[in-house]
Design a protein around this motif. Sequence first.
Motif, PDB file in Angstrom:
ATOM      1  N   HIS A  48       2.224   0.755  -7.007  1.00  0.00           N
ATOM      2  CA  HIS A  48       1.852   0.030  -5.782  1.00  0.00           C
ATOM      3  C   HIS A  48       3.004  -0.040  -4.778  1.00  0.00           C
ATOM      4  N   GLY A  49       3.937   0.890  -4.875  1.00  0.00           N
ATOM      5  CA  GLY A  49       5.071   0.909  -3.954  1.00  0.00           C
ATOM      6  C   GLY A  49       6.208  -0.007  -4.343  1.00  0.00           C
ATOM      7  N   GLU A  50       6.083  -0.740  -5.444  1.00  0.00           N
ATOM      8  CA  GLU A  50       7.113  -1.703  -5.834  1.00  0.00           C
ATOM      9  C   GLU A  50       8.429  -1.035  -6.232  1.00  0.00           C
ATOM     10  N   VAL A  51       8.362   0.231  -6.614  1.00  0.00           N
ATOM     11  CA  VAL A  51       9.570   0.906  -7.116  1.00  0.00           C
ATOM     12  C   VAL A  51      10.649   1.068  -6.053  1.00  0.00           C
ATOM     13  N   VAL A  52      10.272   0.953  -4.777  1.00  0.00           N
ATOM     14  CA  VAL A  52      11.282   1.093  -3.719  1.00  0.00           C
ATOM     15  C   VAL A  52      11.754  -0.265  -3.198  1.00  0.00           C
ATOM     16  N   LEU A  53      11.227  -1.340  -3.759  1.00  0.00           N
ATOM     17  CA  LEU A  53      11.670  -2.678  -3.372  1.00  0.00           C
ATOM     18  C   LEU A  53      12.993  -3.017  -4.059  1.00  0.00           C
ATOM     19  N   GLU A 107       0.838  -1.188   0.000  1.00  0.00           N
ATOM     20  CA  GLU A 107       0.000   0.000   0.000  1.00  0.00           C
ATOM     21  C   GLU A 107       0.876   1.242   0.000  1.00  0.00           C
ATOM     22  N   VAL A 108       0.685   2.123  -0.972  1.00  0.00           N
ATOM     23  CA  VAL A 108       1.498   3.332  -1.062  1.00  0.00           C
ATOM     24  C   VAL A 108       1.047   4.350  -0.019  1.00  0.00           C
ATOM     25  N   ILE A 109      -0.250   4.640  -0.006  1.00  0.00           N
ATOM     26  CA  ILE A 109      -0.825   5.580   0.943  1.00  0.00           C
ATOM     27  C   ILE A 109      -1.751   4.806   1.875  1.00  0.00           C
ATOM     28  N   PRO A 110      -1.573   4.882   3.195  1.00  0.00           N
ATOM     29  CA  PRO A 110      -2.480   4.177   4.105  1.00  0.00           C
ATOM     30  C   PRO A 110      -3.935   4.576   3.861  1.00  0.00           C
ATOM     31  N   THR A 149      10.736  18.296 -13.660  1.00  0.00           N
ATOM     32  CA  THR A 149       9.891  17.211 -13.164  1.00  0.00           C
ATOM     33  C   THR A 149       9.558  17.379 -11.689  1.00  0.00           C
ATOM     34  N   LEU A 150       8.403  16.821 -11.305  1.00  0.00           N
ATOM     35  CA  LEU A 150       7.981  16.763  -9.914  1.00  0.00           C
ATOM     36  C   LEU A 150       7.175  15.484  -9.742  1.00  0.00           C
ATOM     37  N   LEU A 151       7.641  14.599  -8.855  1.00  0.00           N
ATOM     38  CA  LEU A 151       6.918  13.353  -8.591  1.00  0.00           C
ATOM     39  C   LEU A 151       6.063  13.532  -7.347  1.00  0.00           C
ATOM     40  N   LEU A 152       4.768  13.382  -7.524  1.00  0.00           N
ATOM     41  CA  LEU A 152       3.812  13.506  -6.423  1.00  0.00           C
ATOM     42  C   LEU A 152       3.388  12.125  -5.937  1.00  0.00           C
ATOM     43  N   SER A 153       3.350  11.957  -4.619  1.00  0.00           N
ATOM     44  CA  SER A 153       2.914  10.676  -4.064  1.00  0.00           C
ATOM     45  C   SER A 153       1.394  10.667  -3.902  1.00  0.00           C
ATOM     46  N   LEU A 154       0.713  11.084  -4.934  1.00  0.00           N
ATOM     47  CA  LEU A 154      -0.753  11.089  -4.978  1.00  0.00           C
ATOM     48  C   LEU A 154      -1.231   9.754  -5.523  1.00  0.00           C
ATOM     49  N   ARG A 155      -2.085   9.075  -4.769  1.00  0.00           N
ATOM     50  CA  ARG A 155      -2.610   7.771  -5.157  1.00  0.00           C
ATOM     51  C   ARG A 155      -1.453   6.818  -5.483  1.00  0.00           C
ATOM     52  N   GLU A 184      -6.325   5.096   5.831  1.00  0.00           N
ATOM     53  CA  GLU A 184      -6.810   6.148   6.724  1.00  0.00           C
ATOM     54  C   GLU A 184      -6.415   7.538   6.219  1.00  0.00           C
ATOM     55  N   ILE A 185      -5.208   7.639   5.681  1.00  0.00           N
ATOM     56  CA  ILE A 185      -4.747   8.915   5.123  1.00  0.00           C
ATOM     57  C   ILE A 185      -5.535   9.242   3.857  1.00  0.00           C
ATOM     58  N   GLN A 186      -5.763   8.219   3.036  1.00  0.00           N
ATOM     59  CA  GLN A 186      -6.556   8.408   1.815  1.00  0.00           C
ATOM     60  C   GLN A 186      -7.944   8.926   2.165  1.00  0.00           C
ATOM     61  N   ALA A 187      -8.577   8.303   3.152  1.00  0.00           N
ATOM     62  CA  ALA A 187      -9.925   8.709   3.566  1.00  0.00           C
ATOM     63  C   ALA A 187      -9.922  10.136   4.114  1.00  0.00           C
ATOM     64  N   PHE A 188      -8.890  10.485   4.872  1.00  0.00           N
ATOM     65  CA  PHE A 188      -8.772  11.837   5.420  1.00  0.00           C
ATOM     66  C   PHE A 188      -8.643  12.863   4.293  1.00  0.00           C
ATOM     67  N   ALA A 189      -7.817  12.532   3.300  1.00  0.00           N
ATOM     68  CA  ALA A 189      -7.633  13.431   2.163  1.00  0.00           C
ATOM     69  C   ALA A 189      -8.939  13.622   1.400  1.00  0.00           C
ATOM     70  N   GLU A 190      -9.678  12.537   1.211  1.00  0.00           N
ATOM     71  CA  GLU A 190     -10.947  12.622   0.484  1.00  0.00           C
ATOM     72  C   GLU A 190     -11.987  13.428   1.266  1.00  0.00           C
ATOM     73  N   LYS A 191     -11.924  13.348   2.598  1.00  0.00           N
ATOM     74  CA  LYS A 191     -12.854  14.106   3.444  1.00  0.00           C
ATOM     75  C   LYS A 191     -12.737  15.597   3.177  1.00  0.00           C
ATOM     76  N   TYR A 192     -11.533  16.056   2.887  1.00  0.00           N
ATOM     77  CA  TYR A 192     -11.298  17.481   2.687  1.00  0.00           C
ATOM     78  C   TYR A 192     -11.110  17.839   1.209  1.00  0.00           C
ATOM     79  N   THR A 193     -11.672  17.000   0.363  1.00  0.00           N
ATOM     80  CA  THR A 193     -11.653  17.239  -1.081  1.00  0.00           C
ATOM     81  C   THR A 193     -13.086  17.376  -1.566  1.00  0.00           C
ATOM     82  N   THR A 194     -13.338  18.329  -2.441  1.00  0.00           N
ATOM     83  CA  THR A 194     -14.677  18.510  -2.997  1.00  0.00           C
ATOM     84  C   THR A 194     -15.231  17.170  -3.465  1.00  0.00           C
ATOM     85  N   PRO A 195     -16.451  16.814  -3.062  1.00  0.00           N
ATOM     86  CA  PRO A 195     -17.011  15.498  -3.405  1.00  0.00           C
ATOM     87  C   PRO A 195     -17.145  15.284  -4.908  1.00  0.00           C
TER      88      PRO A 195
END
Length: 213
Positions: free
Chosen positions: A166-171, A2-5, A198-204, A7-18
């Motif tokens: 899916h986080g495999e890039v750091v394995l 899992e890249v983003i837990p 370039t800018l790499l965002l850890s979004l999703r 709980e963090i994903q749900a928190f981010a969505e809570k404060y994002t326009t539906p």
Amino acid sequence: MEVIPQEIQAFAEKYTTPETDLLYRLHRETYLKVEQPHMLSGHLQGRFLTMISQMIRPKRILEIGTYTGYSAICLAQGLAEDGHLHTIDMNEELEAICAKYVAEAGLESRITQHIGKAAGIIPQLDEVFDLVFIDADKAGYGGYYDMIWEKLRPGGFILADNILYHGEVVLAESEQSNNAKAMIRFADKAIADNRAETLLLSLRDGVLMIRKK
């Protein structure tokens, strides 16, 4: 992995326009009826794509990898008044669901669906793009980058999805799938290009933003 837990994903969505009702229904139908529904951009990334498009106000957008049309509809929200979006996918079985929701969104005249291999379609597009979203076969990213570079205006942006895979890039390399290795190769290619920023965002699952200087 899992890249983003969650709980963090749900928190981010809570404060994002539906999601709009239309996008919610497209999301739900995709998960009910289509294989590999995790490929859908979804709420958080969808809003990100909309906001980027609204900031740029692009006249021309290219999307490589339509799937069921969620991201295309999100990207189209920021189009300039005379703007148009071209989206490409090989899977003709998904054309109908995409077309249905594009029509319901009132975007039939602003979104063109192309069915076939992107490598064959991109050279036929006589356009200069302000924004490109790549979310297709991972091994093809480098080739798509090369094909679209001269069609991207100076100051234009490429957004490349699934860079973290899916986080495999750091394995360890021995634990990485071929797709994860392809994402690392692509990221290496982009950051080594002195024509780009370039800018790499850890979004999703990771979005690499590339700006043409």
